[in-house]
Design a protein around this motif. Structure first.
Motif, PDB file in Angstrom:
ATOM      1  N   THR A 255      -1.034  -1.863  -0.831  1.00  0.00           N
ATOM      2  CA  THR A 255       0.234  -1.367  -0.315  1.00  0.00           C
ATOM      3  C   THR A 255       0.872  -0.464  -1.355  1.00  0.00           C
ATOM      4  OG1 THR A 255       0.557  -3.392   0.969  1.00  0.00           O
ATOM      5  CG2 THR A 255       2.483  -2.009   0.605  1.00  0.00           C
TER       6      THR A 255
ATOM      7  N   ASP B 118       3.522   3.461   1.945  1.00  0.00           N
ATOM      8  CA  ASP B 118       3.299   2.549   3.068  1.00  0.00           C
ATOM      9  C   ASP B 118       4.574   1.785   3.421  1.00  0.00           C
ATOM     10  OD1 ASP B 118       0.660   3.342   3.109  1.00  0.00           O
ATOM     11  OD2 ASP B 118      -0.004   1.711   1.795  1.00  0.00           O
TER      12      ASP B 118
ATOM     13  N   LYS C  78      -3.314  -3.184   8.720  1.00  0.00           N
ATOM     14  CA  LYS C  78      -1.857  -3.207   8.663  1.00  0.00           C
ATOM     15  C   LYS C  78      -1.270  -3.883   9.895  1.00  0.00           C
ATOM     16  CE  LYS C  78      -1.435  -1.072   4.766  1.00  0.00           C
ATOM     17  NZ  LYS C  78      -0.943  -1.797   3.571  1.00  0.00           N
TER      18      LYS C  78
END
Length: 373
Positions: free
Chosen positions: A25, A29, A88
């Motif tokens: 991450t 993001d 995700k």
């Protein structure tokens, strides 16, 4: 002309591709996730309140959550590819599910703490309810008899459950008996037994007959044992399956018997899992109220002997006072619930601490080596 052809045929060199884990991450993001959340919220408000008539905030929350997942998947797939987008998406679902479970739990704990802390005094841990009148304030509550009853009943249940549960799990994993399948089916069926049925069984079989001993803490222990035993057995069964077969084979190859292998190799390897099984067993029964209504009956005075006479416990204490119409009695129930939660946390911490100390001592123990010339 040759140089021109070579220049047209040779592709331009680019830098090496940058590797990235799908679970990593970055700040970008996080900004993308925040933007998707804001966009989903605004789009939900526009559709549900400007174009349509919203039935309520719950519908708005569901629509906004679905739109957020769709936007997050599409944006991540455009930036990083399908694999990262799926990662995700699943991560968002898992995190939101964890938050959805954590918020009610924190709300429940906060509510109990808010109701119980103002009326909790040190006298709760030093005297019982023998000399307390119903009209006395909630600060005069005494719960030593309930704490002692809970500890005695839980400890006696552990004395029965831990050996039986571990032996049953060893039988299911380390033997090749033809009775393994019926025993496993029986354990799985008992794991779904309602707690009130266990209390009714003990009441009908051991309390109601004329030759029975009557209500006592030991009768509550028997009911709690019936509830705790399947939980501990199934957990230890799963833990023993995780022990590598190579350890068993190495022990047997060195000449150890199967029983010695289980005692010296398998069980020490699964010690942490057995501690977890004990914790789950305690969590399963320490807050049970239904079986105690038919077995221990409850008492306002101290009873040190769990084998004779009615005995109080914290779940029975909470049930006794939380249903009373007086506000002071209800506050006593909240105090008992707060102390019960603190007792559960203390038992969990103690069990974890004991298991961790034993494991650390075993790792730090010096290994015996052969004699040096």
């Amino acid at each position: 002309m040759t140089a021109t052809l070579d220049e047209t045929r040779t592709p331009p060199r680019s830098g090496p591709p940058v590797r990235r884990r799908t679970s990593a991450t970055t700040p970008q993001d996080r900004w993308v996730a925040l933007g998707c959340a804001a966009s989903a919220t605004l789009l939900t408000w526009f559709v549900m309140h400007e174009l349509l008539t919203s039935p309520g905030w719950l519908a708005d929350l569901a629509v906004a959550y679905l739109l957020y997942l769709v936007m997050l998947f599409l944006v991540t797939r455009d930036r990083l590819g399908r694999l990262a987008a799926v990662d995700k998406l699943v991560s968002a679902v898992v995190v939101s599910g964890a938050i959805g479970l954590l918020v009610p739990l924190l709300f429940l704990l906060g509510y109990i703490v808010f109701k119980g802390v103002p009326n909790l005094r040190a006298g709760f841990f030093t005297h019982d309810m023998g000399g307390v009148a119903p009209t006395d304030p909630a600060t005069a509550t005494g719960g030593l008899h309930a704490i002692l009853g809970t500890l005695e009943q839980t400890a006696l249940a552990l004395v029965f459950v831990v050996p039986l549960g571990v032996l049953t799990a060893v039988f299911l994993n380390e033997t090749r008996s033809r009775f393994r399948r019926p025993v496993r089916i029986f354990v799985d069926a008992m794991s779904g037994l309602p707690s009130v049925v266990a209390g009714l069984f003990v009441y009908a079989a051991l309390i109601m007959p004329p030759v029975a001993g009557g209500f006592s803490g030991f009768m509550a222990t028997l009911a709690l044992t019936m509830i705790m035993l399947p939980t501990v057995t199934r957990t230890v069964d799963v833990v023993l399956r995780l022990v590598p077969d190579g350890l068993r084979e190495a022990s047997l190859a060195l000449g150890a018997s199967r029983a010695r292998t289980v005692w010296s190799v398998v069980l020490p390897t699964a010690r942490t899992g057995v501690s977890t099984a004990i914790i789950l067993g305690i969590a399963r029964v320490v807050g049970e109220t239904a079986p105690l209504l038919f077995t221990s009956f409850g008492s306002l005075a101290m009873n040190y002997n769990p084998f004779s006479g009615p005995q109080e416990s914290l779940p029975r204490f909470v049930y006794r006072y939380i249903k009373e119409p007086l506000e002071s009695a209800q506050q006593r129930g909240y105090v008992g619930a707060l102390v019960l939660i603190l007792l559960i946390f203390a038992l969990f911490a103690l069990t974890r601490l004991i298991g961790r100390k034993r494991w650390s001592k075993r790792r730090k123990a010096p290994r015996k080596t052969g004699a040096t010339p």
